[in-house]
Design an enzyme around this catalytic site. Structure first.
Site, PDB file in Angstrom:
ATOM      1  N   GLU A   1      39.844  37.505  56.868  1.00 55.88           N
ATOM      2  CA  GLU A   1      41.182  38.312  56.295  1.00 55.88           C
ATOM      3  C   GLU A   1      41.288  39.608  56.770  1.00 55.88           C
ATOM      4  OE1 GLU A   1      42.168  37.203  52.120  1.00 55.88           O
ATOM      5  OE2 GLU A   1      42.578  39.351  52.124  1.00 55.88           O
TER       6      GLU A   1
ATOM      7  N   THR B   1      47.372  39.290  55.056  1.00 52.30           N
ATOM      8  CA  THR B   1      47.791  39.406  53.805  1.00 52.30           C
ATOM      9  C   THR B   1      49.254  39.910  53.967  1.00 52.30           C
ATOM     10  OG1 THR B   1      47.048  41.878  53.555  1.00 52.30           O
ATOM     11  CG2 THR B   1      45.317  40.173  53.069  1.00 52.30           C
TER      12      THR B   1
ATOM     13  N   ASP C   1      50.576  39.282  42.489  1.00 53.97           N
ATOM     14  CA  ASP C   1      50.414  40.000  41.221  1.00 53.97           C
ATOM     15  C   ASP C   1      51.682  40.671  40.470  1.00 53.97           C
ATOM     16  OD1 ASP C   1      47.691  39.598  41.093  1.00 53.97           O
ATOM     17  OD2 ASP C   1      47.118  41.138  42.476  1.00 53.97           O
TER      18      ASP C   1
ATOM     19  N   GLN D   1      35.847  51.061  46.076  1.00 58.64           N
ATOM     20  CA  GLN D   1      36.336  50.005  46.578  1.00 58.64           C
ATOM     21  C   GLN D   1      36.060  48.827  45.533  1.00 58.64           C
ATOM     22  OE1 GLN D   1      34.353  48.335  49.893  1.00 58.64           O
ATOM     23  NE2 GLN D   1      35.282  46.462  50.074  1.00 58.64           N
TER      24      GLN D   1
HETATM   25  P1  FAD Z   1      49.220  30.990  40.219  1.00 61.90           P
HETATM   26  O1  FAD Z   1      48.468  29.995  40.900  1.00 61.90           O
HETATM   27  O2  FAD Z   1      50.689  30.813  40.289  1.00 61.90           O
HETATM   28  O3  FAD Z   1      48.533  31.459  39.161  1.00 61.90           O
HETATM   29  C1  FAD Z   1      48.697  32.556  38.319  1.00 61.90           C
HETATM   30  C2  FAD Z   1      48.383  32.524  36.810  1.00 61.90           C
HETATM   31  O4  FAD Z   1      49.298  31.493  36.301  1.00 61.90           O
HETATM   32  C3  FAD Z   1      46.973  31.900  36.628  1.00 61.90           C
HETATM   33  O5  FAD Z   1      46.654  32.496  35.464  1.00 61.90           O
HETATM   34  C4  FAD Z   1      47.437  30.429  36.301  1.00 61.90           C
HETATM   35  O6  FAD Z   1      46.370  29.734  35.715  1.00 61.90           O
HETATM   36  C5  FAD Z   1      48.650  30.370  35.809  1.00 61.90           C
HETATM   37  N1  FAD Z   1      49.620  29.185  35.820  1.00 61.90           N
HETATM   38  C6  FAD Z   1      49.722  28.896  37.211  1.00 61.90           C
HETATM   39  N2  FAD Z   1      50.579  27.605  37.254  1.00 61.90           N
HETATM   40  C7  FAD Z   1      50.961  27.440  35.811  1.00 61.90           C
HETATM   41  C8  FAD Z   1      51.746  26.717  35.043  1.00 61.90           C
HETATM   42  N3  FAD Z   1      52.404  25.522  35.634  1.00 61.90           N
HETATM   43  N4  FAD Z   1      51.840  26.766  33.564  1.00 61.90           N
HETATM   44  C9  FAD Z   1      50.997  27.710  33.162  1.00 61.90           C
HETATM   45  N5  FAD Z   1      50.723  28.603  33.783  1.00 61.90           N
HETATM   46  C10 FAD Z   1      50.242  28.644  35.218  1.00 61.90           C
HETATM   47  N6  FAD Z   1      48.243  38.885  46.603  1.00 61.90           N
HETATM   48  C11 FAD Z   1      49.180  39.470  47.382  1.00 61.90           C
HETATM   49  O7  FAD Z   1      50.073  40.164  46.861  1.00 61.90           O
HETATM   50  N7  FAD Z   1      48.995  39.549  48.631  1.00 61.90           N
HETATM   51  C12 FAD Z   1      48.183  38.741  49.456  1.00 61.90           C
HETATM   52  O8  FAD Z   1      48.201  38.576  50.788  1.00 61.90           O
HETATM   53  C13 FAD Z   1      47.164  37.917  48.619  1.00 61.90           C
HETATM   54  N8  FAD Z   1      46.112  37.504  49.352  1.00 61.90           N
HETATM   55  C14 FAD Z   1      45.161  36.689  48.234  1.00 61.90           C
HETATM   56  C15 FAD Z   1      44.213  35.733  48.953  1.00 61.90           C
HETATM   57  C16 FAD Z   1      43.226  35.099  48.043  1.00 61.90           C
HETATM   58  C17 FAD Z   1      42.305  34.121  48.910  1.00 61.90           C
HETATM   59  C18 FAD Z   1      43.134  35.101  46.783  1.00 61.90           C
HETATM   60  C19 FAD Z   1      42.411  34.731  45.783  1.00 61.90           C
HETATM   61  C20 FAD Z   1      44.389  36.190  46.163  1.00 61.90           C
HETATM   62  C21 FAD Z   1      45.180  36.615  46.831  1.00 61.90           C
HETATM   63  N9  FAD Z   1      46.150  37.595  46.484  1.00 61.90           N
HETATM   64  C22 FAD Z   1      47.218  38.267  47.156  1.00 61.90           C
HETATM   65  C23 FAD Z   1      46.298  37.885  44.814  1.00 61.90           C
HETATM   66  C24 FAD Z   1      47.158  36.802  44.114  1.00 61.90           C
HETATM   67  O9  FAD Z   1      48.449  36.940  44.398  1.00 61.90           O
HETATM   68  C25 FAD Z   1      46.940  37.125  42.573  1.00 61.90           C
HETATM   69  O10 FAD Z   1      45.473  36.720  42.196  1.00 61.90           O
HETATM   70  C26 FAD Z   1      47.906  36.558  41.739  1.00 61.90           C
HETATM   71  O11 FAD Z   1      47.719  37.159  40.510  1.00 61.90           O
HETATM   72  C27 FAD Z   1      47.715  35.072  41.473  1.00 61.90           C
HETATM   73  O12 FAD Z   1      48.404  34.359  42.343  1.00 61.90           O
HETATM   74  P2  FAD Z   1      48.324  32.625  42.657  1.00 61.90           P
HETATM   75  O13 FAD Z   1      49.018  32.262  43.838  1.00 61.90           O
HETATM   76  O14 FAD Z   1      46.843  32.266  42.313  1.00 61.90           O
HETATM   77  O15 FAD Z   1      49.041  32.485  41.100  1.00 61.90           O
END
Ligand code: FAD
Length: 287
Positions: free
Chosen positions: A16, A47, A109, A210
Site C-alpha cells: 500500500e 490510498t 473516517d 507513527q
Molecule cells: P464500514 O464497513 O461502513 O464500517 C464502519 C462502521 O459502521 C463499523 O463500526 C461497522 O461495524 C458499522 N457498520 C457497517 N455497516 C453497518 C450497518 N449496515 N448497520 C450498522 N452499522 C454498520 N480511509 C481513508 O480515508 N482512505 C483510505 O484510503 C483508507 N484505506 C484503508 C485501507 C484498509 C485496508 C483499511 C482497513 C482501512 C482504510 N481506511 C481508509 C480507513 C477506513 O476508512 C476507516 O476504518 C473507516 O472508519 C471505516 O471504513 P469501512 O469501509 O470499514 O466502513
C-alpha cells in the site's frame, strides 16, 4: 486482473502506498514504485484521503500509472463518506477508462469538521452501488480487533458479512500487532459464513510517533513485547527501524505458517523497508 483471482494459485503479497503530501513532488512516489516493482508485487494499492485533502486527485493518476506504465495490478481506494452518487459514477467511469479493475470500497473516517454526504452511509452501500454500475472487483476493509466505532465484535462481524453479501470478493485487515487477534477473527468470520480471501495488513513500525497516531486512530492493542521495543529504542532511529522490521517479519512468518491467504504491507512509501521485509520472507511465500 481481478485481485480475487490471485488467491486461487498463490499466497498474495501486495503493497500500500499513499499520494505524496502537497509539499513534495508527485514524482517521489514513482521513485518508490520503481523500487517496489523489483519485488514483483501481486498488486499495489493507492490510498485516498476521505477528509478531502488535495492529494485525492492524485490517487486515480497514480493507480492508473501503476497499471498502465508499470504493468502492475493496481487497486484504487475509494472512501465514500464525503461523496455523492454522481461523483462516484464519474470516478467509476475514469477507472474503467484507465483499465483499473480493482476498488477498495470504504466508508472512510468521519471527520468532525465535515458534515458527511448521505448517499453512502456504510461501505456496504457503496459496494452495492459499484456492483450495479460496472464490472469491478471489490475489496473491503476488516478489523481483527473490531472497528473502533462498533460496540461489539459480534455486531462488527455481522456488518462485515453485509459487505461480502453486497459483493466484496476479498478483504484486507487493519494493522494489528498480535496475531492471536487475527486468528480469532478468522474463526469468527468463518462461523459467520465469510468465505472470501482475507489478507493480513502488516505495518512495520519504525518510529514511536507513527504508532501513537495509529493507535489513537484505530484503537489497536499493543502487546508487551512491542511496547518494550518502543521504549528501548525510541531515541535510536536505526535500532528502532531494525526492531520494527524484525517484529513485522516475525508476525509474517507466523501468519504464513498458519496458512494466511496473503500479506498486504503498509509501506508508508518506504521502499527500503519493503525490500528488507521481502528479503526475509519471500521464499516462504512461494514454499
Ligand atoms: P464500514 O464497513 O461502513 O464500517 C464502519 C462502521 O459502521 C463499523 O463500526 C461497522 O461495524 C458499522 N457498520 C457497517 N455497516 C453497518 C450497518 N449496515 N448497520 C450498522 N452499522 C454498520 N480511509 C481513508 O480515508 N482512505 C483510505 O484510503 C483508507 N484505506 C484503508 C485501507 C484498509 C485496508 C483499511 C482497513 C482501512 C482504510 N481506511 C481508509 C480507513 C477506513 O476508512 C476507516 O476504518 C473507516 O472508519 C471505516 O471504513 P469501512 O469501509 O470499514 O466502513
Amino acid at each position: 486482473m481481478k485481485t480475487s483471482e490471485l488467491f486461487k494459485t498463490k499466497k498474495v503479497l501486495s503493497f500500500e502506498i499513499f499520494p505524496p503530501r502537497r509539499t513534495s513532488s508527485v514524482n517521489t512516489i514513482y521513485d518508490t514504485v520503481d523500487k517496489l516493482k523489483n519485488l514483483n508485487p501481486d498488486f499495489i494499492s493507492v490510498t485516498y484521503g476521505a477528509g478531502g485533502s488535495e492529494s485525492n486527485t492524485e490517487t486515480f493518476k497514480i493507480a492508473s500509472t501503476i497499471k498502465n506504465k508499470y504493468k502492475i495490478e493496481s487497486v484504487a481506494h475509494l472512501p465514500s463518506i464525503n461523496l455523492d452518487k454522481s461523483e462516484v459514477l464519474k470516478m467509476l467511469d475514469d477507472f474503467s477508462g484507465a483499465g483499473i479493475e480493482n476498488i477498495l470500497a470504504l466508508r472512510g473516517d468521519i471527520n468532525p469538521d465535515f458534515t458527511p454526504k448521505s448517499d453512502f452511509k456504510y461501505a456496504s452501500d457503496l459496494i452495492s452501488f459499484i456492483k450495479e454500475n460496472g464490472d469491478f472487483n471489490i475489496i473491503a476493509a476488516c478489523y481483527p480487533e473490531g472497528h473502533i466505532e462498533c460496540p461489539t465484535i459480534v455486531e462488527d462481524i455481522h456488518n462485515l458479512k453485509k459487505k461480502v453479501d453486497a459483493g466484496a470478493s476479498h478483504l484486507i485487515t487493519q494493522l494489528f500487532f498480535d496475531n492471536n487477534y487475527f486468528y480469532s477473527f478468522r474463526e469468527r468470520a468463518a462461523i459467520a459464513g465469510i468465505d472470501v480471501p482475507i489478507q493480513a495488513g502488516i505495518m512495520p513500525v519504525v518510529n514511536k510517533k507513527q504508532i501513537e497516531r495509529m493507535v489513537t486512530l484505530c484503537g489497536v492493542d499493543l502487546p508487551k513485547k512491542f511496547l518494550s521495543i518502543m521504549e528501548r529504542y525510541e531515541n535510536n532511529p536505526d535500532a528502532m527501524r531494525d526492531a520494527g522490521i524484525a517484529y513485522a517479519v516475525d508476525q509474517i512468518v507466523d501468519l504464513i505458517a498458519q496458512g494466511i491467504d496473503g500479506i498486504h504491507l503498509y509501506t508508508m512509501n518506504n521502499a527500503y523497508i519493503a525490500h528488507r521485509i521481502y528479503e526475509a520472507v519471500h521464499s516462504l511465500l512461494i514454499a
